[in-house]
Design an enzyme around this catalytic site. Sequence first.
Site, mmCIF file in Angstrom:
data_model
loop_
_atom_site.group_PDB
_atom_site.id
_atom_site.type_symbol
_atom_site.label_atom_id
_atom_site.label_comp_id
_atom_site.label_asym_id
_atom_site.label_seq_id
_atom_site.Cartn_x
_atom_site.Cartn_y
_atom_site.Cartn_z
ATOM 1 N N SER A 82 15.007 -42.511 -12.378
ATOM 2 C CA SER A 82 13.788 -41.770 -12.099
ATOM 3 C C SER A 82 13.714 -41.595 -10.581
ATOM 4 C CB SER A 82 12.567 -42.542 -12.612
ATOM 5 O OG SER A 82 11.393 -41.838 -12.297
ATOM 6 N N MET A 85 -5.641 -7.428 8.447
ATOM 7 C CA MET A 85 -5.058 -6.593 9.495
ATOM 8 C C MET A 85 -5.913 -5.346 9.691
ATOM 9 S SD MET A 85 -1.032 -7.133 8.837
ATOM 10 C CE MET A 85 -1.166 -6.673 7.129
ATOM 11 N N ARG A 132 -3.738 -1.600 -6.112
ATOM 12 C CA ARG A 132 -2.929 -2.825 -5.994
ATOM 13 C C ARG A 132 -3.333 -3.745 -7.128
ATOM 14 N NH1 ARG A 132 -5.867 -4.613 -0.401
ATOM 15 N NH2 ARG A 132 -7.944 -4.983 -1.251
ATOM 16 N N ARG A 149 7.177 -49.211 -14.331
ATOM 17 C CA ARG A 149 7.794 -49.730 -13.107
ATOM 18 C C ARG A 149 7.280 -51.138 -12.852
ATOM 19 N NH1 ARG A 149 6.523 -46.779 -7.506
ATOM 20 N NH2 ARG A 149 4.574 -47.941 -7.724
ATOM 21 N N HIS A 203 -1.784 -42.616 0.096
ATOM 22 C CA HIS A 203 -2.243 -43.439 -1.027
ATOM 23 C C HIS A 203 -3.477 -42.815 -1.672
ATOM 24 C CE1 HIS A 203 -4.628 -46.741 -2.837
ATOM 25 N NE2 HIS A 203 -3.444 -47.143 -3.271
ATOM 26 N N GLY A 226 12.176 -41.291 -7.276
ATOM 27 C CA GLY A 226 10.902 -41.508 -6.578
ATOM 28 C C GLY A 226 10.918 -40.725 -5.279
ATOM 29 N N THR A 227 10.597 -39.441 -5.360
ATOM 30 C CA THR A 227 10.827 -38.555 -4.211
ATOM 31 C C THR A 227 9.830 -38.770 -3.070
ATOM 32 O OG1 THR A 227 9.632 -36.830 -5.414
ATOM 33 C CG2 THR A 227 12.043 -36.765 -5.488
ATOM 34 N N ASN A 228 8.713 -39.452 -3.318
ATOM 35 C CA ASN A 228 7.820 -39.781 -2.196
ATOM 36 C C ASN A 228 8.565 -40.667 -1.194
ATOM 37 O OD1 ASN A 228 5.970 -38.499 -3.793
ATOM 38 N ND2 ASN A 228 4.617 -40.240 -4.057
ATOM 39 N N ASP A 229 9.098 -41.789 -1.680
ATOM 40 C CA ASP A 229 9.807 -42.713 -0.795
ATOM 41 C C ASP A 229 11.152 -42.157 -0.355
ATOM 42 O OD1 ASP A 229 7.854 -44.552 -0.586
ATOM 43 O OD2 ASP A 229 8.818 -46.127 -1.755
ATOM 44 N N CYS A 259 9.581 -38.697 -10.661
ATOM 45 C CA CYS A 259 8.216 -39.204 -10.839
ATOM 46 C C CYS A 259 7.425 -39.196 -9.535
ATOM 47 C CB CYS A 259 8.221 -40.615 -11.431
ATOM 48 S SG CYS A 259 9.001 -41.835 -10.366
ATOM 49 N N LYS A 279 0.834 -1.207 0.000
ATOM 50 C CA LYS A 279 0.000 0.000 0.000
ATOM 51 C C LYS A 279 0.866 1.254 0.000
ATOM 52 C CE LYS A 279 -3.766 -0.367 2.244
ATOM 53 N NZ LYS A 279 -4.698 -0.599 3.348
ATOM 54 N N TYR A 293 13.349 -34.304 -17.266
ATOM 55 C CA TYR A 293 11.884 -34.217 -17.260
ATOM 56 C C TYR A 293 11.350 -34.346 -15.837
ATOM 57 C CZ TYR A 293 11.717 -39.323 -16.625
ATOM 58 O OH TYR A 293 11.862 -40.590 -16.135
ATOM 59 N N GLU A 299 15.112 -44.124 -4.895
ATOM 60 C CA GLU A 299 14.162 -43.807 -3.825
ATOM 61 C C GLU A 299 14.684 -44.207 -2.447
ATOM 62 O OE1 GLU A 299 10.606 -46.248 -4.504
ATOM 63 O OE2 GLU A 299 11.846 -47.537 -5.767
ATOM 64 N N ARG A 318 2.525 -47.585 -12.937
ATOM 65 C CA ARG A 318 2.594 -48.492 -11.778
ATOM 66 C C ARG A 318 1.823 -49.770 -12.107
ATOM 67 N NH1 ARG A 318 1.157 -43.018 -8.732
ATOM 68 N NH2 ARG A 318 -0.137 -43.035 -10.590
ATOM 69 N N GLY A 370 -8.181 -7.415 4.300
ATOM 70 C CA GLY A 370 -9.054 -7.593 5.454
ATOM 71 C C GLY A 370 -8.442 -8.322 6.626
ATOM 72 N N ARG A 374 -3.476 2.919 8.491
ATOM 73 C CA ARG A 374 -3.772 1.670 7.790
ATOM 74 C C ARG A 374 -2.553 0.759 7.733
ATOM 75 N NH1 ARG A 374 -8.121 2.098 3.679
ATOM 76 N NH2 ARG A 374 -9.081 4.149 3.802
#
Length: 878
Positions: free
Chosen positions: A763, A103, A336, A616, A454, A765-768, A830, A22, A850, A744, A560, A101, A92
Site C-alpha cells: 500500500s 480580461m 460557450r 495498519r 494532520h 503511503g504517498t504522504n510520507d 492510501c 470565443k 485500488y 512510504e 490507522r 470577466g 474582446r
Amino acid sequence: MKKFVYSFDEGNKEMKSLLGGKGANLAEMSKIGLPVPSGFTITTEACNKYYEDGKSIDPSIKEMIFSNLDKLEKTTNKKLGDLNNPLLVSVRSGAVISMPGMMDTVLNLGLNDEATEGLGNLTKNPRFAYDSYRRFIQMFGDVVLGISKYKFDNVLDKVKEANGIEDDTELSVENLKEIVNKYKDIVKKETKKGFPQDPKEQLMMAVTAVFESWNNARAIVYRNINEIPHHLGTAVNIQSMVFGNMGESSGTGVAFTRNPSTGEKELFGEFLINAQGEDVVAGIRTPKAISELKDIMPNIYTEFVEVTKILEKHYKDMQDIEFTIENDKLYLLQTRNGKRTAKAAVNIAVEMTNEGLIDKKAALMRLNPQQIDQLLHPTFKLDELEKARRISKGLPASPGAATGKVYFTSEEVVEASRRGEKVILVRIETSPEDIEGMVSAEGILTTRGGMTSHAAVVARGMGKCCVAGCGEIKVDEHNKVFRIDDIEVKEGDFISLDGNSGIVYEGIIETKSAELIGSFGKIMEWADEIRSLKIRTNADTPRDSEVAVNFGAEGIGLCRTEHMFFKENRILAVREMIVAKTKEEREKALNKLLPFQKEDFIGIFEAMESRPVTIRLLDPPLHEFLPHKDEDIKALADELNLDYNGLRETIEDLKEFNPMLGHRGCRLAITYPEIYQMQVRAIIYAAIHVIQEKDIKVEPEIMIPLICHEKELEIIKKLVNETANEIMREENVQLKYKVGTMIEIPRAALTADEIANHAEFFSFGTNDLTQMTFGFSRDDSGKFINEYREKEVFEKDPFARLDQSGVGKLVEMAIKLGRSTRKDIKLGICGEHGGDPDSIDFCHRIGLDYVSCSPFRVPIARLAAAQAVIKNRTDECR
C-alpha cells in the site's frame, strides 16, 4: 508565413487552442448559419509572440490585422473612421479556457469626433451616436489608458444629478455631448494627450491592452485558483458592432439554455431594452427575466428560443449565450458551455443522456470530480453568507460549512460539546493528541499546516470542515484569544468556517444539509460500470466505515490504529504502557488495551460486511501519546502513582528532533514486539468473533508501516504469524489473513523486489513518500509552497497532487519490482492522493488495483476512476 489572424469564416470549434473559446465558437456559429456579426480573430500564438518579443506586436502580425480589417470593411460595406458610414468594432479577449470577466473588452471602437457626427446622421439618431461615444471613451480610458473608471462615473453622476435624471436612457443629446467633452478633458489631464482620433491607432492600442490583460492580477489569480496553465495566452476577437442602444426596438441580454443552479430544462437569463452588454453585467439598470421578452418582442423571442435549441443540440451541452437585438434583428455575440453548480451539472448530465443528446461516457466526462464534493457536505445559506463579515482566509483543507464557539484545546472542546454547544477547535496546529476534540468539534481552524497536514487529513477522513494554514491569525492560547489585525476573537465567541473556500467569518451563519439528489446515484452507477480501479476508504471507526460504505467504498485501504488509542477510556493505559520500565509492566498495560482494540475491529469488520480491511499497526512515535504541559504531566504522575520528576524525565527522553524520521512504525515493533503482538491478537480475535457470531466472511490485511529493509518485514511477519497461529490453535479455527507493508520510504520502493519476498500486498503511503522524497515536512511546507507555485516551481502542491515525475517514478519502480518477485501481489495507494482525480488517473495508468481515500471523497474517486478509463481510451469494464 505563419498565419496569426483568421476571419470567422475560416475557423471552427475544433480550433479552440488557436482561436480561443470565443473565437472558435463565433466561427462555428457563422459556419452553421446563425446570425453572427462579421469579424476576425488574432490567435493565442500572436499573444504569446507578443510576450516573446518583449511586449511588441510583430509588423507582420499588424499587416495581417489590417488585411483582415480591409476584408471586414468590404463585407460590411462600412469603413473604420469614415464620416458617412463608419464601421465600429468590438475588441474582446478570448482565452482557450473560459475566464469570465478576468480580461478586457473594448466596445464601439472606431468612433472619433467626426465619425460620431457621421453615425448620428446615418442613423438619424444623434442621441444613440453620442451615447456610444461616451461609452467608448470611458471604456477605452479605463481598459487601454489605465484611467480609473470612477473618474468618468463621477462626471456621469453629476450631469444626471444636475438635470434630475435617474436613468441613463433619459440623457439628452446635449447632456451626452457635455459628458463626452468632460470625458475628453479627463483623458487629456490624465495622459497629457488628447483622446486618440485615429481609429487604426485605437485598434492597435486596444489589441495591445487585451494581450496585456492576459497577465493582469485578477487573471493570474483566476488561473491559479482554477489550475489553468499560464502559457496558453489569449486570442483577440475583432467584430463589427451591433447596437442594442438604438432605441426601444433594440436591446441586449445573456441567457443559459438550462437553469445553471438546478439544471432544470428552461431558458434562464436576463435582458435590457435600449442598452449595451456592459449595462446587464454592471448592474447599471435592473434587467428583466428572459421570459418577459416574449411579451415585448414576441418574434425575436421565438427566433431566440429556436437558436438556443440549435446551439444546445450542436454543442451537446448547456450553453451560455450573449445576444444583441438591433432594430428588431437578432445577433449572437457569443456562446460557450455554461458554468453551473454541482447539482445542476449532475442533473444536466443525466437528463441529456436520457434525451439521447450524449452517451454515458460523455455524461461522466462533463463532471468535475472535485465539484461533486459540494453535494456531500453542509453548505452555508447564500443569503446569510452575503451578509457575513469575512475576517481571514486560509487553505480549504476539508470541505463543508461549520459554525460554532471558539475553543483552543481539545479538552475544552470536548467539555463544551458535552454541554450541548457547537464548537470550533482553533489550534496553531493539531496533533494526534487532539483527536477527541476534533471528533467533538463542528470544524477545525489551524494557523499552520497545509492541505495534507494532520488537521486536514483527519478532518477529511471525518467529513468535518477544516480551514488550515491561516497564517494571518495569531493564536494566544494562554489568554484564550486569537487576533487578526484589530479584530480579537475570544474563547466562546462564534465564528464560521467555509471549508470549500478557506474563508473564516465572524459570528453565526446558518447552514443547510447536503443534498444527494436522485441523478447523483445514477452518475455513480454509470461510473461503476466503467471504472477498473477499486475504491477503498481510509477509516478508523465503525461510523466512518458505514459512511464510506454508503458512499460506495469497496473496502478499507487504511485503518490507522493509533487514532483508537486517544479515546478517553484507553489513553491512560496507553500512557502506562509507554512509561513502563519492564516488558512485564508493558504487557500488563497492553492487556488493558486488548479488549478495546478487539471491539474496535469487530465494529469495523461488521460495518464493512466482508469487504477487505487493511489495518495498519501502530505508526506514530510514542511521545505523541504523552502530555507535554507541566500540569498535565503532574496529573498523569498522580494517576499512575509515579514520581513527577521521573515521569517528566521519561517524557523528555522520548522527545525526538524529527519524529517523522525517528523511533516509530516497524521500529517500535523491533524494539517492543509486545505492542504489535497485542494488536495482532485483537485483529485475529475480532475476525474470528465476526465470522462465528455474524457469519461475515473476514480476511484481514495486516499492514506493517515504515519498512525500509526486507529483514524488518521478515522479523515482524514471523511475529504476526506466530501470534495468529497461536490463537487459531487455541480457538481451533482456520483464518485467512494477509501480511503486507506500506511503501512510504524511498529505499522500500528501490528494494521492492526484496520486500515482496515477505509482503503479500503493497500500500503506497504517498504522504510520507512525498515528504521523504522531497525532503519537505508536510506540516511546515505551507510556509513556502504557495511561493513555489507562484514562481512555477510546482504547478500544484505535491502533497495534494502526486508528483508523477519524481515520487510517481518510485511508485512505478516499486510496482514493477514487486510484481517481478510476486506476480499476484495486491497493490494500492492510501495516501491523500487517493482522492485526487489527477493522481487517480496516474494510478489507473500504472496498473494499481485500488485507491483508498477518506469516506467523503469516495464518490469523487469513483467518478475520477471512470474518467481515467475513458481518457485513456481503454475498453476496461467491470
